[in-house]
Design an enzyme around this catalytic site. Structure first.
Site, mmCIF file in Angstrom:
data_model
loop_
_atom_site.group_PDB
_atom_site.id
_atom_site.type_symbol
_atom_site.label_atom_id
_atom_site.label_comp_id
_atom_site.label_asym_id
_atom_site.label_seq_id
_atom_site.Cartn_x
_atom_site.Cartn_y
_atom_site.Cartn_z
ATOM 1 N N ARG A 1 0.809 -1.235 0.000
ATOM 2 C CA ARG A 1 0.000 0.000 0.000
ATOM 3 C C ARG A 1 0.838 1.280 0.000
ATOM 4 O O ARG A 1 0.367 2.335 0.419
ATOM 5 C CB ARG A 1 -0.973 0.032 1.186
ATOM 6 C CG ARG A 1 -1.973 -1.098 1.190
ATOM 7 C CD ARG A 1 -3.141 -0.811 2.116
ATOM 8 N NE ARG A 1 -4.004 -1.970 2.229
ATOM 9 C CZ ARG A 1 -3.907 -2.892 3.192
ATOM 10 N NH1 ARG A 1 -2.982 -2.764 4.129
ATOM 11 N NH2 ARG A 1 -4.722 -3.902 3.214
ATOM 12 N N LYS B 1 1.866 10.941 -11.689
ATOM 13 C CA LYS B 1 1.041 9.988 -12.427
ATOM 14 C C LYS B 1 1.836 8.703 -12.639
ATOM 15 O O LYS B 1 2.924 8.736 -13.200
ATOM 16 C CB LYS B 1 0.639 10.549 -13.793
ATOM 17 C CG LYS B 1 -0.543 11.477 -13.743
ATOM 18 C CD LYS B 1 -1.066 11.712 -15.153
ATOM 19 C CE LYS B 1 -2.256 12.640 -15.168
ATOM 20 N NZ LYS B 1 -2.774 12.836 -16.546
ATOM 21 N N GLU C 1 7.082 17.513 -25.754
ATOM 22 C CA GLU C 1 6.424 17.929 -24.509
ATOM 23 C C GLU C 1 6.932 19.301 -24.055
ATOM 24 O O GLU C 1 6.182 20.093 -23.486
ATOM 25 C CB GLU C 1 6.624 16.895 -23.398
ATOM 26 C CG GLU C 1 6.056 15.514 -23.704
ATOM 27 C CD GLU C 1 4.538 15.386 -23.478
ATOM 28 O OE1 GLU C 1 3.903 16.355 -23.017
ATOM 29 O OE2 GLU C 1 3.998 14.299 -23.796
ATOM 30 N N LYS D 1 5.059 22.449 -15.333
ATOM 31 C CA LYS D 1 4.299 21.272 -14.905
ATOM 32 C C LYS D 1 4.011 21.328 -13.405
ATOM 33 O O LYS D 1 2.901 21.014 -12.959
ATOM 34 C CB LYS D 1 5.046 19.981 -15.254
ATOM 35 C CG LYS D 1 4.262 18.761 -14.814
ATOM 36 C CD LYS D 1 4.292 17.621 -15.771
ATOM 37 C CE LYS D 1 3.318 16.533 -15.329
ATOM 38 N NZ LYS D 1 3.481 15.291 -16.067
ATOM 39 N N GLU E 1 -6.066 15.941 -11.382
ATOM 40 C CA GLU E 1 -6.646 16.193 -12.696
ATOM 41 C C GLU E 1 -8.163 16.279 -12.679
ATOM 42 O O GLU E 1 -8.863 15.530 -13.353
ATOM 43 C CB GLU E 1 -6.193 15.119 -13.699
ATOM 44 C CG GLU E 1 -6.540 15.505 -15.132
ATOM 45 C CD GLU E 1 -5.828 14.643 -16.170
ATOM 46 O OE1 GLU E 1 -4.679 14.263 -15.936
ATOM 47 O OE2 GLU E 1 -6.444 14.383 -17.204
ATOM 48 N N ARG F 1 -5.235 20.477 -14.654
ATOM 49 C CA ARG F 1 -4.175 19.549 -15.036
ATOM 50 C C ARG F 1 -4.450 18.905 -16.389
ATOM 51 O O ARG F 1 -3.522 18.518 -17.096
ATOM 52 C CB ARG F 1 -4.021 18.466 -13.965
ATOM 53 C CG ARG F 1 -2.890 17.533 -14.267
ATOM 54 C CD ARG F 1 -2.458 16.708 -13.079
ATOM 55 N NE ARG F 1 -1.373 15.835 -13.486
ATOM 56 C CZ ARG F 1 -0.586 15.164 -12.672
ATOM 57 N NH1 ARG F 1 -0.769 15.261 -11.387
ATOM 58 N NH2 ARG F 1 0.385 14.402 -13.141
ATOM 59 N N ASN G 1 -2.704 17.671 -21.259
ATOM 60 C CA ASN G 1 -2.963 16.612 -22.239
ATOM 61 C C ASN G 1 -3.202 17.157 -23.643
ATOM 62 O O ASN G 1 -3.692 16.427 -24.512
ATOM 63 C CB ASN G 1 -4.154 15.766 -21.791
ATOM 64 C CG ASN G 1 -3.808 14.913 -20.589
ATOM 65 O OD1 ASN G 1 -2.712 14.378 -20.500
ATOM 66 N ND2 ASN G 1 -4.733 14.812 -19.660
ATOM 67 N N HIS H 1 -2.789 14.969 -26.613
ATOM 68 C CA HIS H 1 -2.688 13.595 -26.113
ATOM 69 C C HIS H 1 -3.897 12.729 -26.482
ATOM 70 O O HIS H 1 -3.755 11.519 -26.611
ATOM 71 C CB HIS H 1 -2.488 13.586 -24.601
ATOM 72 C CG HIS H 1 -1.087 13.941 -24.187
ATOM 73 N ND1 HIS H 1 -0.494 15.147 -24.523
ATOM 74 C CD2 HIS H 1 -0.146 13.249 -23.483
ATOM 75 C CE1 HIS H 1 0.736 15.181 -24.024
ATOM 76 N NE2 HIS H 1 0.968 14.052 -23.391
ATOM 77 N N HIS I 1 -2.841 9.554 -28.187
ATOM 78 C CA HIS I 1 -3.091 8.195 -27.695
ATOM 79 C C HIS I 1 -3.754 7.343 -28.770
ATOM 80 O O HIS I 1 -3.458 6.156 -28.901
ATOM 81 C CB HIS I 1 -3.969 8.227 -26.438
ATOM 82 C CG HIS I 1 -3.237 8.681 -25.210
ATOM 83 N ND1 HIS I 1 -3.890 9.059 -24.059
ATOM 84 C CD2 HIS I 1 -1.911 8.813 -24.960
ATOM 85 C CE1 HIS I 1 -2.979 9.399 -23.149
ATOM 86 N NE2 HIS I 1 -1.784 9.272 -23.669
ATOM 87 N N HIS J 1 5.814 7.988 -27.883
ATOM 88 C CA HIS J 1 4.755 8.806 -27.295
ATOM 89 C C HIS J 1 4.876 10.275 -27.725
ATOM 90 O O HIS J 1 3.906 10.895 -28.162
ATOM 91 C CB HIS J 1 4.813 8.681 -25.769
ATOM 92 C CG HIS J 1 3.861 9.581 -25.038
ATOM 93 N ND1 HIS J 1 2.488 9.409 -25.088
ATOM 94 C CD2 HIS J 1 4.076 10.673 -24.258
ATOM 95 C CE1 HIS J 1 1.909 10.343 -24.355
ATOM 96 N NE2 HIS J 1 2.841 11.122 -23.847
#
Lengths: 362, 362
Positions: free
Chosen positions: B120, B142, B184, B226, B236, B240, B244, B247, B251, B264
């Site tokens: 955890r 993330k 980026e 960032k 997000e 945030r 993207n 993105h 994606h 990417h």
């Protein structure tokens, strides 16, 4: 209906305790803003409570995606978790789609971990249907699956939006599972609530008989104790570890016997006796006090004599417990009845004596 | 050495940017209080940087458990994650044993998710060795693995203890990966930092040539952007999402071509052009402004024409994007150069036109 709050700043949430909570629309209101809800449950619970929940959701025009898993600890696995993810993706569940756990601790832990990690976290609601989950696993945000090398080894701290503890569901619970839940109820008395312990000694018979008022009070007081501890130490850096009284030994019993042979609460009961005996051997409590623990557990129809796994195997299984720090096992011991503490300073000889004779009761 | 802080209350942490960060003991001090550290890396990075890191740790008497994985996006999988858990359990790693991610975004995302979920949550340190991970994935918490039905579908928000961005590691980076990182970097200019955009247009040639001062400034300014965004919206819920930009299309390109065919950052570059074209068709920016994006991406040696997957397949892949809410795809668009916004209100016809002609540049 009784209401408690788990205070965790922006992650605070309510626990509702009572009868027929399903019939109260307001308890579902937040979910009903979503046009889709996922209910994760198992084959035993589904026929009992899923139809009523589904009907309530559908009456509101909410699509109810149902994931019905096999019963048992075996479902707290990678492969079952993946089954849930496959279903969530196939049904195009989104970041705001709530996951409802309808069932006991296995369903709650597994669904909670799925909710914690699907798309990095989606809303999560607990509807615990066993006493054990109502008083323990559904409260506090611990989620996990098992690994072949250890129980609850993979997981997350992830708080639900709310918990609905419906005591009506306890009527369908097998006697053994009721007793397993009582083990955790009794634990709160011994680790931090001497007043509750005395109340339990007076009310163990009505609890065994599922007397509703006693049951609701026991669930509420247990949740209150747990909420207090979790509110002070969400991520188990200190105080929260005290909730694991009996669990280090208990996890070893569960692992040593093979998961599922002993119920978690049964293993915790026998584990608490071992922890109490260690406390006694180290001079903290008396033999008479150990006997009070043994007596109430026996009246709750719980096992009190742990299996003789052998010292080596006990140490081996305890070595994988999450409470290990810098290679040495930490134990939760009793300083007195109603006060637990954590330590890694103890005579090895006393520990070994307890491990060598785990079935002795004092 | 430059130092930035990501402000997230009790989860705040520093980012160190500079040369030869390995040689600075103080950057490792916290870990060295543990007698064991786990380094997760891949077969390409290990021979380059693992010996120096190992030597530094061992000189301090710290055991270094090494997990060397195959290179590539394929490692962001269930089975590789399980490989890590097996190694952690076999080596009896505990709740305080730190996990160090030494590598690019795949290693960082995967190791971060392992750190988030092993017992955890255990301490986590990022040593990103690619430009992409230094300016993007290593900052902000993330973590994720992929699912056959979608990228980054399983993960957690989990912040590192700190990030060491050593720009010396960029010297060994293949040209294509350097360019992917620049995508980026350029993104920050377009979504929120017009001043930085102008600086980038002036310095794209020194950046291509790995000129150290320009590189350090670009990494720092990207991380600063960032960190600002993440500090305001860790999970997000709103702002945030602007990170993207490009993105959602990107994606779809990655998924449609098969993960790993396009890097990417390459997919994001072509995706940003699609998002800019959609912004232009909806009347927010001019064709000249789209051209500025195309120009700087081309100067950074990035692809700007997306593959013709067909409208249906684009929509299908975008339907699994985490930015879907209530069934409708949200897009990050440009209101002007240096200002992005999110919307799900747009003419379908404009979207379809972009999807039908993804290789048009304006």
């Amino acid at each position: 209906m009784r209401t408690l709050t788990v205070n965790l700043a922006e992650r605070s949430y309510p626990i509702y305790i009572g009868s027929q909570l399903y019939t109260r629309d307001e308890l579902f209101e937040e979910d009903l803003r979503s046009n889709k809800v996922v209910v994760v449950t198992n084959e035993v619970v589904a026929p009992l409570y899923l139809p009523a929940l589904r009907a309530r959701l559908q009456a509101k025009g909410v699509q109810c995606v149902e994931i019905v898993l096999p019963d048992g600890e075996g479902s707290k696995s990678w492969s079952t978790l993946n089954t849930i993810f496959d279903a969530l993706l196939s049904n195009r569940c989104e970041r705001k789609t709530p996951l409802i756990a309808l069932g006991g601790g296995v369903i709650g832990d597994l669904t909670g971990f799925a909710a914690a990690t699907y798309q990095r976290g989606v809303p999560f609601i607990q509807i615990p249907t066993t006493l054990l989950s109502q008083v323990d696993s559904a409260v506090g945000g611990k989620t996990a699956i098992n690994h072949p090398m250890g129980k609850n080894m993979i997981g997350a701290f992830y708080q639900p939006q709310r918990v609905l503890a419906d005591i009506d569901t306890l009527r369908t619970l097998p006697q053994r599972e009721l007793a397993a839940g009582l083990a955790e109820v009794i634990k709160y008395g011994f680790i931090r609530d001497a007043t509750f312990l005395t109340w339990l000694e007076d009310h163990i018979d009505p609890l065994n008989a599922l007397e509703p008022e006693s049951l609701a009070f026991a669930v509420e007081r247990s949740c209150w104790n747990k909420a207090q501890v979790v509110g002070e130490d969400e991520r188990e850096t200190a105080g929260r570890a005290l909730l694991n009284f009996g669990h280090t030994f208990g996890h070893a019993i569960e692992a040593g016997m093979g998961y599922g042979v002993w119920l978690h609460g049964e293993a915790v009961a026998a584990g608490m006796v071992m922890a109490a005996r260690l406390s006694q051997k180290l001079g903290f409590i008396t033999q008479h006090e150990v006997q009070r623990l043994v007596d109430i557990l026996q009246r709750a129809k719980l096992p009190v004599a742990a299996p003789a796994l052998g010292v080596e195997r006990y140490l081996e299984y305890m070595g994988h417990d999450k409470k290990v720090q810098a290679g040495r096992v930490h134990f939760i011991l009793l300083r007195s009845l109603g006060e637990a503490f954590m330590t890694n300073t103890y005579e090895e000889a006393a520990l070994h004596e307890v491990l060598r004779t785990p079935d002795l009761l004092a």
